[in-house]
Design an enzyme around this catalytic site. Structure first.
Site, PDB file in Angstrom:
ATOM      1  N   LYS A 174     -12.269   3.669   9.351  1.00  0.00           N
ATOM      2  CA  LYS A 174     -13.015   4.980   8.962  1.00  0.00           C
ATOM      3  C   LYS A 174     -14.671   4.507   9.061  1.00  0.00           C
ATOM      4  O   LYS A 174     -15.366   5.880   8.936  1.00  0.00           O
ATOM      5  CB  LYS A 174     -12.600   4.602   7.426  1.00  0.00           C
ATOM      6  CG  LYS A 174     -12.868   6.539   6.454  1.00  0.00           C
ATOM      7  CD  LYS A 174     -12.072   6.056   5.542  1.00  0.00           C
ATOM      8  CE  LYS A 174     -12.160   5.300   4.515  1.00  0.00           C
ATOM      9  NZ  LYS A 174     -14.078   5.912   3.981  1.00  0.00           N
TER      10      LYS A 174
ATOM     11  N   HIS B   9       0.934  -0.809  -0.056  1.00  0.00           N
ATOM     12  CA  HIS B   9       0.200  -0.295   0.066  1.00  0.00           C
ATOM     13  C   HIS B   9       0.835   1.319   0.319  1.00  0.00           C
ATOM     14  O   HIS B   9       2.119   1.052   0.387  1.00  0.00           O
ATOM     15  CB  HIS B   9      -0.846   0.004   0.739  1.00  0.00           C
ATOM     16  CG  HIS B   9      -1.600  -1.020   1.145  1.00  0.00           C
ATOM     17  ND1 HIS B   9      -2.595  -1.222   0.218  1.00  0.00           N
ATOM     18  CD2 HIS B   9      -2.704  -1.831   1.846  1.00  0.00           C
ATOM     19  CE1 HIS B   9      -3.720  -2.405   0.517  1.00  0.00           C
ATOM     20  NE2 HIS B   9      -3.471  -2.677   1.041  1.00  0.00           N
TER      21      HIS B   9
END
EC number: 4.1.1.31
Length: 908
Positions: A568, A164
């Site tokens: 999130k 990532h």
């Protein structure tokens, strides 16, 4: 550079270790390393940039210290801000680089100190927490030998590397830092002469100077192939050589706890998403995944060729001095029939050295496979049939190696190479002909689209092509290089059943032949997904066609739970509990439906994405969630910290594996936990309500983007994957990727994902249940304890004064005041609640080493934050800057991002 690291180095304080024996202050050597390297860096700054830069850096650092000591909004803060505001862009960049390099050296010193302490524990005979010897001895107190061997037989620890966009440092910089670490190791030698010490000091100066002259920033965004090479570095250079030692330590611990003869199967495996994760990265395609598999397959065979050469050099036994088994003689004769030309050559060269002769034949068979892989990759086509004499599978290579091992056993060779043969055997069992198993991840929508129409189209869609990639990778890696087909944002049972259609079309699922070589893995990420995960898995398992598939896979169902997007979506407390409850419910579903679960934990490196100490994370999982099977992502931003140095890599492997064995041997949760879980339902609800009130504010995304360097993070060339799901127009919360989401909050010292909502929720919990009840929850419930510890770290790293300065970058002042006030108030509530629950005056009183590390870093991180805020202000205020000025400003901002990431030891 002056620093606090050397303040206690001259007079080491005597303390006692865990066994009660006196030992020197364990931090003294660390302080000396930091002090020495800091002074070397200071000398380098003077040599390279002039004394003015060092004096400027020291002035800013002194003001930062005074600000911390005498008031964060006092005169020192004003003077530091004024001094920074007066810097031109180039000077600000140089100051930022100075602080950044200091942090890199501090991080290296701390990593090296971890290896030093590990050696010290071993030398003193202490058993470190998480060591095989300690943890297996504890297991042996309640688990008899036959049950332990059964546990080992079903144990599988899989560590999956990802790429990532969060590793801020270049590979070049990482290589140089590794050189510095090796020099520190050599410097610790007690028998070094003065001349040798002088040479080591000079070598360290050279590395530090070269680092200063090296560009920290990539000039172009890395391609997928470069990310693959970075991952290969850890697999080839660090982990491959470690495997024999890993198993030797495990065997030793099992022998001490249970006696001789405990069989240790291959329980540790490595995987990778690098080059195969197609979710949200248009640069990763089925063709790229296949090329990655070819590259890994060729590299691992190359490693075996190197080891075979080394083994040939070691096994020099002559039939004039010892005998060998008849089995070995017959095996060599069979090889000679298959490779007559080589047999003729060896008739004179290795005539009386049968082990070497056998190994030369093995090498030829490996070389044939290697050449075939290289040629197939060059063509870019399918993997064609191998030459008849080439190794077709790792099993065939292992069989030949076992012939050598048995011959050594039968002919007094236990101390004449047997250990090296066993070590190579462990490496082959672990890495096969694939090196790291590639997980293919796709959006679940691709599967749905494929089943509806792609199978009928002449031009195949991405879903069917991705499944074909799994099949093709299996062909070139003897069936081992790919298995998991991960469905991102899965709807559950319908997607799982639809995947069977693709698997059939690609030949991976052939029920009439009893073949099911693909693992269909739904990924449950958002809060709603986690809440229905168990029901979806149960619904799929009860569908006749899916049940037939599961039967062919031994009733093993793999599924993935996501920590990043759930955080999130719901905040840390609510998402953590949702993950906990989902796993509890999945365990019950598995029992009802006679399933075996493999839960794949998509944890990140930061606390906001499920990061933290591996063993603590494992301990906090609900009872039955592991049962020997544990799969975990090792994110790009932590690879350097966890695997750059072999000693630390070994420690991570040991702690994770021993944690899995301990957790899998637990018999059940205490009844008192059920009361704690019931109490936490309200905590999760209160936290979710607070969190969503914040992030669902209509102007929240604007506040977030303007109060953080989000757009600048996207400019860093640190990954091939885009930073946003949507690049045009106004972005929504769901458009923000979880990794840069956390990265940006961390840079701005707000760290919202790591703690927000905890203030209101914990305060209400204490008011409702009483502080003694909450303290009992922490003491007796590992999930609650580890969650509180993680939140405490995030709260300690956050700085509401500096966060408020970032909030001042928001153009709408009323919006900034409204949302930042909400953030700051909950931070204060959370700090007070944590201190009260832990019954301590500071946030990290329970972790004094970490508390001191953060305190010592702050005077160096704070100036970088002040510099970044000033540079962001200039960048956003600039109306029509010249291209050169714009480039200089952007570059300076990016360097501060690197520096803060190094200082906080955290990105996304």
């Amino acid at each position: 550079m002056a620093n606090e690291g050397g303040e206690g180095a001259k007079g080491a304080v005597r303390t006692e270790n865990a066994s009660g024996s006196p030992m020197a202050d364990p931090a003294a050597a660390l302080r000396k390393d930091i002090s020495d390297l800091g002074h070397m860096l200071g000398d380098t700054l003077v040599e390279q940039e002039g004394v003015g830069l060092l004096e400027l850096e020291e002035s800013i650092r002194a003001l930062a210290k005074e600000r911390r000591k005498k008031g964060r909004r006092g005169p020192a803060a004003a003077r530091m801000q004024a001094l920074i505001e007066g810097l031109d862009t180039k000077t600000a960049e140089r100051v930022a680089r100075a602080f950044t390099h200091y942090f890199q050296l501090v991080n290296l010193s701390e990593q090296h100190h971890r290896t030093r302490r590990r050696h010290e524990h071993a030398r003193q005979g202490d058993l470190q927490l998480g060591s095989f010897e300690r943890e297996i001895a504890l297991v042996a107190k309640s688990v008899p030998r036959d049950a332990f061997e059964a546990l080992l037989a079903r144990t599988s620890v899989e560590l999956v590397f990802t790429a990532h966009p969060s590793e801020a440092q270049r590979r070049t910089v990482l290589d140089k830092e590794r050189h510095v670490a090796h020099l520190l190791v050599r410097r610790d030698r007690l028998d070094a002469t003065p001349a040798q010490n002088e040479e080591l000091t000079l070598a360290l100066r050279e590395e530090i100077t070269t680092l200063w002259q090296t560009d920290e920033l990539r000039t172009v965004r890395p391609r997928v192939g470069e990310e693959v090479k970075n991952t290969l570095f850890y697999l080839e250079e660090v982990l491959f050589p470690l495997i024999p030692k890993f198993y030797a330590e495990l065997e030793h611990a099992a022998r001490k706890a249970y006696g001789e003869g405990v069989r240790i199967p291959c329980i540790l495996h490595f995987g990778s998403w690098v080059g195969a994760d197609m979710d949200g990265n248009p640069n990763v395609t089925p063709e790229v995944a296949l090329d990655t598999a070819y590259a890994q397959a060729a590299r691992v065979v190359g490693l075996y060729l190197r080891e075979i050469d080394a083994l040939g050099a070691a096994l020099s036994q002559s039939t004039r001095r010892t005998t060998v088994s008849e089995e070995l003689v017959q095996s060599i004769a069979k090889d000679a029939e298959a490779l007559p030309e080589l047999a003729t050559e060896l008739a004179s060269v290795a005539r009386e050295e049968p082990y070497r002769k056998k190994l030369r034949f093995m090498k030829a068979r490996l070389e044939a496979r290697h050449e075939h892989l290289v040629e197939a990759r060059r063509r870019g086509g399918p993997f064609l049939e191998l030459p008849s004499y080439a190794y077709a599978s790792p099993g065939a290579l292992l069989a030949d190696l076992d012939v050598i091992a048995r011959s050594l056993d039968e002919n007094r060779g236990a101390l004449a190479g047997r250990r090296r043969v066993c070590g190579l055997r462990r490496q082959i069992e672990t890495f096969g002909f694939h090196l790291a198993k590639l997980d293919v991840r796709v959006p679940a929508a691709w599967v749905r689209e494929a089943v509806v129409g792609d199978l009928l189209k002449p031009e195949k869609g991405p879903g069917i092509r991705a499944m074909e990639a799994v099949a093709n990778i299996q062909k070139i890696t003897a069936g081992q290089g790919a298995e998991s087909f991960i469905l991102s944002m899965s709807h559950g049972a319908d997607d799982m059943r639809a995947s069977l259609v693709l698997a059939r079309a690609c030949g991976l699922y052939r029920p009439k032949e009893g073949v099911a070589t693909v693992s269909i893995v739904p990924l449950f990420e958002m809060l709603d997904d986690l809440e229905r995960a168990a029901a979806e898995v149960e619904r799929a398992s009860q569908a006749p066609e899916y049940r037939e598939y599961l039967a062919l896979r031994g009733n093993l169902q793999e599924l993935m739970v996501g920590y990043s997007d759930s955080n999130k979506d719901a905040g840390i407390l609510s998402s953590s509990f949702a993950l906990y409850r989902a796993q509890q419910e999945l365990v019950e579903v598995a029992k009802r439906n006679d399933l075996k679960l493999k839960i794949f934990h998509g944890r990140g490196g930061s606390i906001g994405r499920g990061g933290g100490p591996s063993q603590r994370a494992i301990e906090s999982l609900p009872t039955g969630a592991i049962d020997g099977r544990f799969k975990l992502t090792e994110q790009g931003e932590v690879l350097g910290w966890k695997y750059l140095l072999s000693e630390i890599a070994e420690r991570n492997l040991e702690v994770t594996t021993s944690g899995v064995l301990r957790a899998s041997s637990d018999t059940g949760a205490p009844d008192v936990q059920r009361e704690f879980e019931a109490a936490f339902v309200d905590v999760a609800h209160d936290s979710l309500e607070a969190y969503r009130t914040l992030v669902h504010d209509s102007n929240f995304v604007r506040y977030y983007e303007e109060s953080t360097p989000l757009d600048e993070i996207a400019m860093l060339n640190i990954g091939s994957r885009p930073a946003h799901r949507k690049d045009q127009g106004q972005r929504r919360l769901e458009d923000l990727r979880a990794i840069p989401w956390v990265f940006a909050w961390t840079q701005s010292r707000q760290l919202v994902p790591g703690w927000f909502g905890a203030g209101r929720a914990l305060t209400r919990l204490i008011a409702k249940r009483g502080v003694e009840f909450v303290r009992s929850m922490r003491e007796k419930w590992p999930f609650f304890a580890s969650t509180l510890e993680a939140i405490a770290v995030s709260l300690a790293v956050a700085d509401m004064d500096i966060a408020g300065r970032y909030a001042s970058l928001v153009r709408d002042r009323a919006l900034a005041r409204r949302l930042f006030t909400r953030i700051a108030l909950d931070h204060g509530r959370a700090v007070r609640a944590i201190r009260r629950i832990f019954d301590q005056s500071t946030l990290l009183g329970h972790a004094p080493t970490l508390e001191r590390s953060i305190a010592l870093r702050n005077p160096y991180v704070d100036p970088l934050s002040f510099i970044q805020i000033e540079l962001l202000r200039r960048k956003r205020a600039a109306t029509s800057p010249s291209p050169q000025a714009e480039t200089e400003l952007e570059r300076a901002v990016l360097l501060t991002i690197n520096g803060i990431a190094a200082g906080l030891r955290n990105t996304g």
